[in-house]
Design a protein around this motif. Sequence first.
Motif, PDB file in Angstrom:
ATOM      1  N   VAL A  38       6.590  12.230  -1.109  1.00 55.18           N
ATOM      2  CA  VAL A  38       7.676  11.757  -1.972  1.00 55.18           C
ATOM      3  C   VAL A  38       9.030  11.887  -1.291  1.00 55.18           C
ATOM      4  CG1 VAL A  38       6.417  12.187  -4.112  1.00 55.18           C
ATOM      5  CG2 VAL A  38       7.806  14.005  -3.123  1.00 55.18           C
ATOM      6  N   GLU A  39       9.170  12.892  -0.419  1.00 55.83           N
ATOM      7  CA  GLU A  39      10.450  13.085   0.244  1.00 55.83           C
ATOM      8  C   GLU A  39      10.747  11.963   1.242  1.00 55.83           C
ATOM      9  OE1 GLU A  39       7.342  15.655   2.383  1.00 55.83           O
ATOM     10  OE2 GLU A  39       7.929  15.200   0.300  1.00 55.83           O
ATOM     11  N   ALA A  40       9.726  11.183   1.591  1.00 55.30           N
ATOM     12  CA  ALA A  40       9.931  10.083   2.535  1.00 55.30           C
ATOM     13  C   ALA A  40      10.385   8.801   1.840  1.00 55.30           C
ATOM     14  CB  ALA A  40       8.640   9.809   3.303  1.00 55.30           C
ATOM     15  N   CYS A  41      10.295   8.769   0.505  1.00 52.94           N
ATOM     16  CA  CYS A  41      10.548   7.528  -0.227  1.00 52.94           C
ATOM     17  C   CYS A  41      12.018   7.403  -0.634  1.00 52.94           C
ATOM     18  CB  CYS A  41       9.669   7.455  -1.477  1.00 52.94           C
ATOM     19  SG  CYS A  41       9.855   5.908  -2.386  1.00 52.94           S
ATOM     20  N   PRO A  42      12.695   6.330  -0.241  1.00 53.90           N
ATOM     21  CA  PRO A  42      14.102   6.152  -0.594  1.00 53.90           C
ATOM     22  C   PRO A  42      14.333   5.384  -1.896  1.00 53.90           C
ATOM     23  CG  PRO A  42      13.477   4.498   1.006  1.00 53.90           C
ATOM     24  CD  PRO A  42      12.236   5.318   0.743  1.00 53.90           C
ATOM     25  N   PHE A  43      13.259   5.025  -2.599  1.00 60.07           N
ATOM     26  CA  PHE A  43      13.390   4.157  -3.764  1.00 60.07           C
ATOM     27  C   PHE A  43      13.023   4.895  -5.049  1.00 60.07           C
ATOM     28  CE2 PHE A  43      11.753   1.547  -0.164  1.00 60.07           C
ATOM     29  CZ  PHE A  43      12.939   0.874   0.107  1.00 60.07           C
ATOM     30  N   ASN A  44      13.875   4.780  -6.058  1.00 57.96           N
ATOM     31  CA  ASN A  44      13.617   5.389  -7.359  1.00 57.96           C
ATOM     32  C   ASN A  44      13.228   4.307  -8.359  1.00 57.96           C
ATOM     33  OD1 ASN A  44      13.472   6.995  -9.628  1.00 57.96           O
ATOM     34  ND2 ASN A  44      15.683   7.116  -9.917  1.00 57.96           N
ATOM     35  N   SER A  45      12.015   4.398  -8.886  1.00 60.06           N
ATOM     36  CA  SER A  45      11.528   3.434  -9.880  1.00 60.06           C
ATOM     37  C   SER A  45      10.981   4.158 -11.104  1.00 60.06           C
ATOM     38  CB  SER A  45      10.442   2.541  -9.267  1.00 60.06           C
ATOM     39  OG  SER A  45      10.928   1.805  -8.173  1.00 60.06           O
ATOM     40  N   ASP A  46      11.522   5.327 -11.411  1.00 54.55           N
ATOM     41  CA  ASP A  46      10.954   6.130 -12.492  1.00 54.55           C
ATOM     42  C   ASP A  46      11.250   5.516 -13.864  1.00 54.55           C
ATOM     43  OD1 ASP A  46      13.536   6.833 -13.233  1.00 54.55           O
ATOM     44  OD2 ASP A  46      13.381   8.903 -12.546  1.00 54.55           O
ATOM     45  N   HIS A  47      10.753   6.171 -14.904  1.00 56.00           N
ATOM     46  CA  HIS A  47      10.827   5.580 -16.242  1.00 56.00           C
ATOM     47  C   HIS A  47      12.255   5.436 -16.737  1.00 56.00           C
ATOM     48  CE1 HIS A  47      11.037   9.872 -17.243  1.00 56.00           C
ATOM     49  NE2 HIS A  47      11.483   9.531 -18.430  1.00 56.00           N
ATOM     50  N   THR A  48      13.176   6.274 -16.263  1.00 52.14           N
ATOM     51  CA  THR A  48      14.568   6.120 -16.697  1.00 52.14           C
ATOM     52  C   THR A  48      15.163   4.828 -16.139  1.00 52.14           C
ATOM     53  OG1 THR A  48      15.427   7.419 -14.830  1.00 52.14           O
ATOM     54  CG2 THR A  48      14.855   8.619 -16.837  1.00 52.14           C
ATOM     55  N   VAL A  49      14.822   4.506 -14.902  1.00 45.82           N
ATOM     56  CA  VAL A  49      15.276   3.250 -14.301  1.00 45.82           C
ATOM     57  C   VAL A  49      14.667   2.066 -15.046  1.00 45.82           C
ATOM     58  CG1 VAL A  49      15.188   1.821 -12.217  1.00 45.82           C
ATOM     59  CG2 VAL A  49      15.649   4.270 -12.032  1.00 45.82           C
ATOM     60  N   LYS A  50      13.376   2.138 -15.305  1.00 52.65           N
ATOM     61  CA  LYS A  50      12.696   1.020 -15.953  1.00 52.65           C
ATOM     62  C   LYS A  50      13.125   0.857 -17.403  1.00 52.65           C
ATOM     63  CE  LYS A  50       9.020  -0.734 -14.686  1.00 52.65           C
ATOM     64  NZ  LYS A  50       7.637  -1.216 -14.444  1.00 52.65           N
ATOM     65  N   LEU A  51      13.423   1.963 -18.070  1.00 50.21           N
ATOM     66  CA  LEU A  51      13.936   1.851 -19.445  1.00 50.21           C
ATOM     67  C   LEU A  51      15.284   1.144 -19.467  1.00 50.21           C
ATOM     68  CD1 LEU A  51      12.979   5.333 -20.937  1.00 50.21           C
ATOM     69  CD2 LEU A  51      12.202   3.101 -21.786  1.00 50.21           C
ATOM     70  N   ARG A  52      16.128   1.448 -18.506  1.00 50.93           N
ATOM     71  CA  ARG A  52      17.431   0.776 -18.441  1.00 50.93           C
ATOM     72  C   ARG A  52      17.252  -0.726 -18.203  1.00 50.93           C
ATOM     73  NH1 ARG A  52      19.332   3.473 -14.612  1.00 50.93           N
ATOM     74  NH2 ARG A  52      19.207   1.996 -12.884  1.00 50.93           N
ATOM     75  N   LEU A  53      16.351  -1.075 -17.282  1.00 52.56           N
ATOM     76  CA  LEU A  53      16.085  -2.488 -17.016  1.00 52.56           C
ATOM     77  C   LEU A  53      15.443  -3.163 -18.231  1.00 52.56           C
ATOM     78  CD1 LEU A  53      14.700  -2.240 -13.367  1.00 52.56           C
ATOM     79  CD2 LEU A  53      16.968  -3.028 -14.081  1.00 52.56           C
ATOM     80  N   ALA A  54      14.549  -2.449 -18.904  1.00 53.09           N
ATOM     81  CA  ALA A  54      13.897  -3.008 -20.091  1.00 53.09           C
ATOM     82  C   ALA A  54      14.913  -3.305 -21.181  1.00 53.09           C
ATOM     83  CB  ALA A  54      12.838  -2.037 -20.599  1.00 53.09           C
ATOM     84  N   ARG A  55      15.866  -2.399 -21.363  1.00 50.16           N
ATOM     85  CA  ARG A  55      16.904  -2.613 -22.376  1.00 50.16           C
ATOM     86  C   ARG A  55      17.736  -3.847 -22.051  1.00 50.16           C
ATOM     87  NH1 ARG A  55      17.048  -1.923 -27.457  1.00 50.16           N
ATOM     88  NH2 ARG A  55      17.859  -4.040 -27.408  1.00 50.16           N
ATOM     89  N   GLN A  56      18.030  -4.026 -20.759  1.00 43.43           N
ATOM     90  CA  GLN A  56      18.778  -5.205 -20.332  1.00 43.43           C
ATOM     91  C   GLN A  56      17.989  -6.477 -20.610  1.00 43.43           C
ATOM     92  OE1 GLN A  56      19.651  -4.498 -16.190  1.00 43.43           O
ATOM     93  NE2 GLN A  56      21.102  -2.841 -16.624  1.00 43.43           N
ATOM     94  N   ARG A  57      16.673  -6.435 -20.368  1.00 43.18           N
ATOM     95  CA  ARG A  57      15.839  -7.607 -20.610  1.00 43.18           C
ATOM     96  C   ARG A  57      15.748  -7.925 -22.103  1.00 43.18           C
ATOM     97  NH1 ARG A  57      12.429  -9.741 -17.140  1.00 43.18           N
ATOM     98  NH2 ARG A  57      10.752  -9.914 -18.690  1.00 43.18           N
ATOM     99  N   ILE A  58      15.654  -6.902 -22.930  1.00 45.42           N
ATOM    100  CA  ILE A  58      15.631  -7.129 -24.378  1.00 45.42           C
ATOM    101  C   ILE A  58      16.928  -7.775 -24.828  1.00 45.42           C
ATOM    102  CG2 ILE A  58      15.590  -6.004 -26.636  1.00 45.42           C
ATOM    103  CD1 ILE A  58      13.784  -3.851 -25.385  1.00 45.42           C
ATOM    104  N   ASP A  59      18.051  -7.231 -24.389  1.00 42.30           N
ATOM    105  CA  ASP A  59      19.354  -7.750 -24.810  1.00 42.30           C
ATOM    106  C   ASP A  59      19.588  -9.170 -24.319  1.00 42.30           C
ATOM    107  OD1 ASP A  59      19.798  -5.318 -26.016  1.00 42.30           O
ATOM    108  OD2 ASP A  59      21.024  -4.512 -24.387  1.00 42.30           O
ATOM    109  N   ALA A  60      18.982  -9.518 -23.180  1.00 43.13           N
ATOM    110  CA  ALA A  60      19.135 -10.866 -22.626  1.00 43.13           C
ATOM    111  C   ALA A  60      18.126 -11.851 -23.209  1.00 43.13           C
ATOM    112  CB  ALA A  60      19.004 -10.817 -21.107  1.00 43.13           C
TER     113      ALA A  60
END
Length: 271
Positions: free
Chosen positions: A136-158
């Motif tokens: 995990v320490e080698a991975c530079p990308f964060n795709s956890d549920h907090t990120v996806k919830l924020r994106l999901a909220r944006q998709r709902i609003d759009a």
Amino acid sequence: MSHSSPEQTCMQASLPTAIGATLAAYAWERNKVGQSGASLHRLHGRSDAPDLFLKHGTGAIADHMTDEMTRLRWLGQFVPVPSVVHFVRTPDQAWLLTSALKGKTAGELLASRPELGPAIVDALAAFLRRLHAIPVEACPFNSDHTVKLRLARQRIDAGAVDVDDFDDERAGWTAEQVWASLQDHLPLAPDLVVTHGDYSLDNLLMHDGEVVGCIDVGGAGLADRYQDLAIAWNNLGDYGEALPDRLFLQYGLPFPDRRKLRFHLLLDELF
């Protein structure tokens, strides 16, 4: 279930000069499967050059393709993925040219050879263990549920959520109902691993009984392992009850966390 070809012959698309010269003399076929929003073409027919795939998108899709390009280049250090042959980005468009992996998707194999189901599931579980074992320490990308919830909220609003594509269990729900149900499952204590992000049967290529690579990795990054397990488990449910249970057993989780499983299935409805 339809077994029609996912591709149809088409004319060459309009291309940036930097890519156009690379694709001379290729035959073009457009892929009709997938929900990424990008156009996808398979380029083939040259005896002196390998098959390629070209993806094109605009706006937010182009942004997602940029994410995919960076993740392909990073993930290729650890697991087999298509290599990036060329990438062109303008302010509102992107073109991603990649190598073609051999084999058929796990979904194609299950549909045509259902008797191979247990062996296919074992291969999917083995590849997922390999992916989740990347440090995990080698991975530079964060795709956890907090990120996806924020994106999901944006998709709902759009108004971008396809409510007609919800699973049967949530047929007739609104996107807001899915959102409310997600909140009932919080807080979530993530067990972070490097995830694919959309570990579906259509995104895993198999050959000679093994997974030989994964595609559509634009959502890859650190997230709870159930991000991947839930999608694969849900896909396998189309082929009976035994295969989803086998996935968890072969992965090494004989007693899966049903709360996390439900959460990630709900979350996936919004994408």
